[in-house]
Design a protein around this motif. Structure first.
Motif, PDB file in Angstrom:
ATOM      1  N   ASP A 159      36.147  49.408  20.824  1.00 45.27           N
ATOM      2  CA  ASP A 159      34.983  50.279  20.691  1.00 45.27           C
ATOM      3  C   ASP A 159      34.194  50.065  19.406  1.00 45.27           C
ATOM      4  OD1 ASP A 159      37.173  51.162  19.270  1.00 45.27           O
ATOM      5  OD2 ASP A 159      36.696  53.282  19.474  1.00 45.27           O
ATOM      6  N   ILE A 160      34.693  49.226  18.482  1.00 43.09           N
ATOM      7  CA  ILE A 160      33.960  49.039  17.222  1.00 43.09           C
ATOM      8  C   ILE A 160      33.942  47.561  16.836  1.00 43.09           C
ATOM      9  CG2 ILE A 160      34.627  51.326  16.382  1.00 43.09           C
ATOM     10  CD1 ILE A 160      36.566  49.793  14.445  1.00 43.09           C
ATOM     11  N   SER A 161      33.111  47.254  15.873  1.00 46.05           N
ATOM     12  CA  SER A 161      33.060  45.932  15.241  1.00 46.05           C
ATOM     13  C   SER A 161      33.005  46.156  13.741  1.00 46.05           C
ATOM     14  CB  SER A 161      31.843  45.142  15.713  1.00 46.05           C
ATOM     15  OG  SER A 161      31.770  43.900  15.044  1.00 46.05           O
ATOM     16  N   ALA A 162      33.978  45.602  13.011  1.00 51.68           N
ATOM     17  CA  ALA A 162      34.078  45.801  11.570  1.00 51.68           C
ATOM     18  C   ALA A 162      33.509  44.598  10.836  1.00 51.68           C
ATOM     19  CB  ALA A 162      35.529  46.033  11.175  1.00 51.68           C
ATOM     20  N   PRO A 163      33.109  44.742   9.591  1.00 51.28           N
ATOM     21  CA  PRO A 163      32.602  43.610   8.808  1.00 51.28           C
ATOM     22  C   PRO A 163      33.664  42.534   8.641  1.00 51.28           C
ATOM     23  CG  PRO A 163      32.105  45.704   7.730  1.00 51.28           C
ATOM     24  CD  PRO A 163      33.062  46.005   8.830  1.00 51.28           C
ATOM     25  N   ALA A 164      33.208  41.298   8.563  1.00 54.38           N
ATOM     26  CA  ALA A 164      34.124  40.170   8.392  1.00 54.38           C
ATOM     27  C   ALA A 164      34.545  40.060   6.935  1.00 54.38           C
ATOM     28  CB  ALA A 164      33.472  38.885   8.860  1.00 54.38           C
ATOM     29  N   THR A 165      35.662  39.396   6.721  1.00 52.88           N
ATOM     30  CA  THR A 165      36.152  39.159   5.353  1.00 52.88           C
ATOM     31  C   THR A 165      36.157  37.664   5.034  1.00 52.88           C
ATOM     32  OG1 THR A 165      38.416  39.232   6.234  1.00 52.88           O
ATOM     33  CG2 THR A 165      37.544  41.261   5.290  1.00 52.88           C
ATOM     34  N   ASP A 166      36.863  36.867   5.835  1.00 49.75           N
ATOM     35  CA  ASP A 166      36.931  35.421   5.571  1.00 49.75           C
ATOM     36  C   ASP A 166      35.603  34.726   5.873  1.00 49.75           C
ATOM     37  OD1 ASP A 166      39.563  35.809   4.849  1.00 49.75           O
ATOM     38  OD2 ASP A 166      40.351  35.306   6.835  1.00 49.75           O
ATOM     39  N   LYS A 167      34.915  35.132   6.923  1.00 49.35           N
ATOM     40  CA  LYS A 167      33.658  34.492   7.334  1.00 49.35           C
ATOM     41  C   LYS A 167      32.475  35.428   7.086  1.00 49.35           C
ATOM     42  CE  LYS A 167      35.941  31.706  10.875  1.00 49.35           C
ATOM     43  NZ  LYS A 167      35.965  31.326  12.328  1.00 49.35           N
TER      44      LYS A 167
END
Length: 242
Positions: A159-167
Motif C-alpha cells: 500500500d505504500i512506496s518509501a524513499p530509496a536509500t541505495d539508489k
C-alpha cells in the motif's frame, strides 16, 4: 663394739639403695608396658582391614530381622483362576469391519510465521525481533522503508512506496529513506502484527510478495504516510527530490 656400731650404721644405707633400685625398676617396667601398648595400637591400625575381616564373622547377627519376619507373615493375594477348559480370548485392537483410526501427529500443523512462506504468508498475530539487513542476514530484518524479510521471505508493503536509500536520486531522498527504514523496524518490533492481502494487487511482484501489514486494524504503511516518510503506492508523483 666399734665394729658392730659401724655395721649398724651401714645397714640403713643398703636398705635405701635397694629401695631406690626397686622403684627405678618399676618405672622402667611401666614405660615398657606403655611402649608395648603404643606399638600394638600402631600395628592394629596398620592391619585394620585384615583384623576387621577376621572379626566380622564373629559380630554378624544371625537373628532374622523384623522386616523379613513381617514379609513372611504377609499373606499372598490369591489369583483368580479361570474356569477349567475355557481359554481367554484376545481382545482385537479394532472391531471387525471398522478401519483403524489414524494416529494424530505429535505436532499439529499450525499457521505460524515459520510455516507460512511465499504466497501463503498470511495470518494474524505474527511477531519477531527485527534488525537491519546486512547485520543479521536475510531474515527478520528491514531492507528499506517499505521492504523487509520475515520467515525467510522478502515482503514488500503493497500500500505504500518509501524513499530509496541505495539508489536515491538526491540526498534528501536518501535521508528520508533511512528515516523510513528505522521507523518501519520500530513499528515491526512494537508488538504482534497481521499480514493481509490488498485487493486488486498481485500476490507477488518479482522476488517479493506483496502484503499489507496491520496492527489493530491500521496499516503500518499508513502510519509512515501520515508521518511523511512514505507515499501511497498508487500516487502519481513518486519523486522525493526538490
Amino acid at each position: 663394739m666399734s665394729s658392730r656400731t659401724a655395721s649398724s650404721r651401714r645397714a640403713p644405707a643398703k636398705r635405701r639403695k635397694s629401695s631406690r633400685s626397686s622403684s627405678a625398676g618399676q618405672g622402667v617396667t611401666q614405660w615398657i608396658v606403655i611402649l608395648a601398648l603404643v606399638a600394638g595400637g600402631i600395628a592394629l591400625y596398620d592391619n585394620r582391614q585384615t583384623v576387621m575381616k577376621q572379626v566380622a564373622p564373629l559380630l554378624k547377627d544371625d537373628r532374622p530381622s523384623v522386616a523379613r519376619t513381617e514379609r513372611k507373615a504377609e499373606p499372598r493375594p490369591e489369583k483368580s483362576a479361570a474356569p477349567v477348559g475355557v481359554a481367554k480370548a484376545p481382545v482385537p485392537p479394532v472391531a471387525v469391519g471398522e478401519a483403524k483410526a489414524p494416529v494424530p501427529d505429535a505436532k499439529p500443523a499450525a499457521a505460524s510465521a515459520s510455516a507460512g512462506a511465499g504466497t501463503a504468508l498470511m495470518g494474524e498475530d505474527f511477531k519477531g525481533r527485527f534488525y537491519f539487513c546486512g547485520t543479521s542476514g536475510l531474515d527478520n530484518c528491514v531492507a528499506d522503508g517499505d521492504t523487509f524479510w520475515f520467515s525467510k521471505t522478502r515482503i514488500t508493503l503493497a500500500d505504500i512506496s518509501a524513499p530509496a536509500t541505495d539508489k536515491a536520486a538526491c540526498q534528501q531522498e536518501r535521508d528520508r529513506g533511512f528515516a523510513a527504514k528505522v521507523r518501519l523496524r520500530d513499528l515491526l518490533n512494537a508488538g504482534k502484527f497481521d499480514i493481509e492481502v490488498l485487493k486488486g494487487q498481485p500476490l507477488q511482484a518479482g522476488s517479493s510478495v506483496m502484503r499489507v501489514v496491520t496492527r489493530d486494524g491500521r496499516s503500518l504503511g499508513s502510519i509512515l504516510v501520515s508521518e511523511g516518510l512514505a507515499k501511497p503506492r498508487l500516487a502519481a508523483n513518486q519523486s522525493w527530490c526538490p
